[in-house]
Design an enzyme around this catalytic site. Structure first.
Site, PDB file in Angstrom:
ATOM      1  N   HIS A 138      82.307  65.890  -0.763  1.00 19.57           N
ATOM      2  CA  HIS A 138      82.001  66.285  -0.754  1.00 19.57           C
ATOM      3  C   HIS A 138      81.109  67.290  -1.883  1.00 19.57           C
ATOM      4  CE1 HIS A 138      85.746  66.511   1.697  1.00 19.57           C
ATOM      5  NE2 HIS A 138      84.694  65.893   2.632  1.00 19.57           N
TER       6      HIS A 138
HETATM    7  S1  FES Z   1      84.676  67.206  -2.481  1.00 20.68           S
HETATM    8 FE1  FES Z   1      85.790  66.957  -0.835  1.00 20.68          FE
HETATM    9  S2  FES Z   1      87.426  65.911  -1.409  1.00 20.68           S
HETATM   10 FE2  FES Z   1      86.579  65.737  -3.082  1.00 20.68          FE
END
Ligand code: FES
Ligand code: HEM
Lengths: 483, 184
Positions: free
Chosen positions: B149
């Protein structure tokens, strides 16, 4: 209870059983002569289709389980063995694998039907809520099923989703450890997921039973959304709807079969054919397509809820409060509402920008206490995702407009169709990497989703003027056929 | 019959109170019993003794060249060991601490400036961030980039950008010799 008024069956074996346990009488009453509105369209097929899918999943699942081994060292190979060595193993697995997708297709359409025709409204609230419970159980079941083949997506999907619970303040990490049976997704996790994946569909079966029971107490809704008034409005379920359901089901199965035989892996992700590797995250983790809209909502919250964001949410709440409470409506007029909403929007943008890095270091807007996160981004995302499902539970009390069917509610009709587009768009966003404009697009689409439920529904309940309703289902059907 | 019982009861309200008391104690005891039966089942889902058995690993640091990193497996999870260049250390130490999401100085996070040892588990939702191999993206701050993410970590493993709430955790470890550490 029905025993006394029971009619005798001609067949002596059936009669012998029925006089002791009136199963046949019940079937006759609930599925034979059951009076059903005569104006159903094809949207009314999807309940029966979902039921068929549930049975398909149960049957194929039991046969898969006979050859599957729930152990991290053997799970992947046991599924490959099902594919290569077990007689027709490939077929059973492809039916099960694509079955999950088609089950969700059926249920999404089924839920849309309920939304569009107002089937969640009085007196069917509990029926609707049982449906949402089934939907939740299905998501849990499909999630755990996807872990079983123990490919890369299985492992990393499981990791990301179970880690959601660590967002819960204080006890979060302990809850995750409890769910996993260890400190990370490993053998104890796979083992218990298998046990639960086997169990939950039977729980779903039980809730479906309650769902159908509740349906048979209130009777079905119909495309006009008006109540059945006389026996002229209905026809017996058999043969009219048994045949219509069978026809729709066959079409559905035909499409399902095309996927099973010609594109069995189209809906899946190729990375799941790589054995799970806890040291290497795949470059782009995506859940199964049916989770994408919710995944997008989860990821749309990239900012902490600092005091500015919370205050802006407070202003939004104030601005829509007149829709919920008559006493407040007397004090806050329309103009005040709009002022609150604009102030809320401005504060939101400030609170958001105060967390975004500027080109030259620092933040775009520097505000005092901007980094004091009352709800951090991670918990915010989790709340937004579960909240999206909570909206479905609350819907019967958010949309209190007396007219059920969107056919007679021009504004609601537009709103509900926008919601569908928004939901599909969220699905697209959920499948993209969280870069560039996608997180922002996801945030806006999440906003629209919530606005539909929290603002549009109560607003239209209060102000929308419905078109005149037909006198009866019977009359409407006659008018339509020009008689 | 029923009449007599009814009138009896209303004559002696006290007996009703006693009966209420009996109901409540029975229900209370029942609840205690139910909980004590449920407990072993709930407890059986928590990590078993073999999972808990504290394991530790020893890692030889000699083969790691300046600027390189290796990944070790500890308790089923990756641990990042990176030998930082002077520039990377400088980058980690020149940051204004108050601008960080999870405020920690670099000194708090390392025992020897050259060696940064952290868990290789993103604090957002548990992916393994990229950046250990020279070919992998290291994000905007020269440390790690989590592809799931989009969390960016700096050369001290601190969260700088993206959804993760915390810095990469530092596991318990000690230097046995100058070139050997024991994790756990
Ligand atoms: S940014 Fe969501 S798991 Fe690493
Ligand atoms: C609500 C019904 C069900 C849903 C939505 C569902 C969903 C799934 C999904 C998505 C998978 C992963 C498929 C893959 O990628 O390979 C799976 C696998 C599996 N399921 Fe189910 N399932 C259901 C019912 C059942 C039942 C009732 C059983 C057993 C009694 C079962 C046994 C299995 C087994 C053994 C696997 C692993 C083999 C494989 O991966 O193909 N399932 N399930």
């Amino acid at each position: 209870m029905a025993n006394k008024s029971r009619e005798k069956f001609d067949n002596s074996v059936i009669e012998w059983i029925d006089s002791r346990l009136p199963l046949f009488t019940m079937m006759q009453k609930e599925y034979g002569v059951f009076p059903t509105p005569k104006n159903f369209n094809y949207f009314w097929n999807f309940g029966a289709i979902a039921m068929f899918m549930l049975v398909t999943m149960l049957l194929t699942g039991i046969f898969l389980a006979m050859n599957y081994t729930p152990h991290v060292d053997m799970a992947f190979d046991s599924v490959e063995r099902i594919m290569r060595d077990v007689e027709y193993g490939w077929l059973i697995r492809y039916i099960h694998m694509n079955g999950a997708s088609f089950f969700f297709i059926a249920v999404f359409i089924h839920i849309f039907r309920g939304l569009y025709y107002g089937s969640y409204k009085q007196p069917r609230e509990l029926l609707w809520i049982l449906g949402v419970v089934i939907f939740l159980l299905m998501m849990a079941t499909a999630f755990m099923g996807y872990v079983l083949p123990w490919g890369q997506m299985s492992l990393w999907g499981a990791k990301v989703i179970t880690n959601l619970f660590s967002a819960i303040p204080i006890v979060g990490d302990d809850i995750v450890t409890f769910l996993l049976g260890g400190f990370t997704v490993a053998n104890p996790t796979l083992n218990r997921f298998f046990a639960l994946h086997y169990l939950l569909p039977f729980v779903i079966f039980a809730v479906v039973f309650l769902h159908v029971w509740a349906l048979h107490v209130t009777g079905s809704n119909n495309p006009l959304g008006i109540d059945v008034k006389s026996s002229k409005d209905t026809i017996p379920f058999n043969p009219y709807y048994t045949i219509k359901d069978s026809f729709g089901l066959l079409l559905f199965i035909a499409i399902y079969a095309i996927f099973i035989f010609y594109a069995p892996n189209y809906l899946g992700h190729p990375d799941n054919y790589i054995p799970a590797n806890p040291m290497q995250t795949p470059p782009h983790i995506v859940p199964e397509w049916y989770f994408l809209p919710f995944y997008a909502i989860l990821r749309s919250i990239t900012f902490d809820f600092n005091i500015y964001i919370l205050a802006s949410l407070g202003l939004f709440a104030l601005s829509i409060s007149p829709l919920y409470c008559e006493n407040i409506a007397k004090k806050i007029n329309c103009l005040a509402s709009i002022v609150f909403a604009i102030a809320g929007g401005a504060l939101f943008v400030l609170g958001y920008l105060s967390q975004i890095d500027a080109e030259n270091g620092g933040k775009i807007i520097s505000l005092p206490f901007h980094d004091f996160a009352i709800i951090d981004a991670k918990l915010g995302g989790v709340l937004a995702m579960f909240g999206a499902i909570a909206m479905l539970f609350l819907l019967p009390w958010l949309d209190t407009h007396p007219v059920r069917s969107a056919t007679f509610r021009p504004w609601f009709k537009i709103a509900v169709l926008i919601l569908v587009v928004d939901f599909v768009f969220l699905g697209v966003v959920g499948g993209k990497p969280a870069e560039g404009i996608w997180p922002m697009a996801g945030l806006i689409a999440t906003g629209i989703y919530y606005i539909f439920f929290l603002v549009i529904c109560p607003f239209l309940s209060k102000y929308e003027k419905a078109k005149p309703l037909p006198e009866s289902i019977h009359q409407a059907v006659l008018d339509k056929s020009g008689k | 019959m029923t009449d007599t019982i009814k009138s009896n009861n209303s004559d002696i309200p006290e007996s009703e109170q006693r009966r209420d008391f009996l109901y409540l104690t029975t229900a209370g005891m029942g609840a205690v019993a139910a909980c004590s039966v449920a407990w072993p089942f709930v407890k059986s889902m928590t990590p078993a003794a073999d999972v808990l058995a504290v394991s530790s690993i020893e890692v030889d640091l000699t083969p790691i060249k300046m600027g390189q990193g290796i990944t070790e497996m500890w308790r089923g999870q990756p641990v990042f060991i990176r030998r930082r260049t002077a520039k990377e250390i400088e980058m980690a130490r020149s940051v204004d601490i108050s601008s960080l999401r999870d405020k920690q100085t670099d000194e708090e996070r390392v025992q020897k400036a050259e060696w940064l040892i952290t868990m290789g588990v993103c604090t957002h939702l548990g992916c393994v961030p990229l950046g250990q191999k020279p070919t992998e993206a290291r994000g905007d701050f020269g440390g790690w980039f989590c592809p799931c993410h989009g969390s960016h970590y700096d050369t001290s493993g601190r969260i700088r950008k993206g959804p993760a709430p915390k810095n990469l955790p530092v596991p318990e470890y000690k230097f046995i010799t100058d070139t050997k550490i024991k994790i756990g």
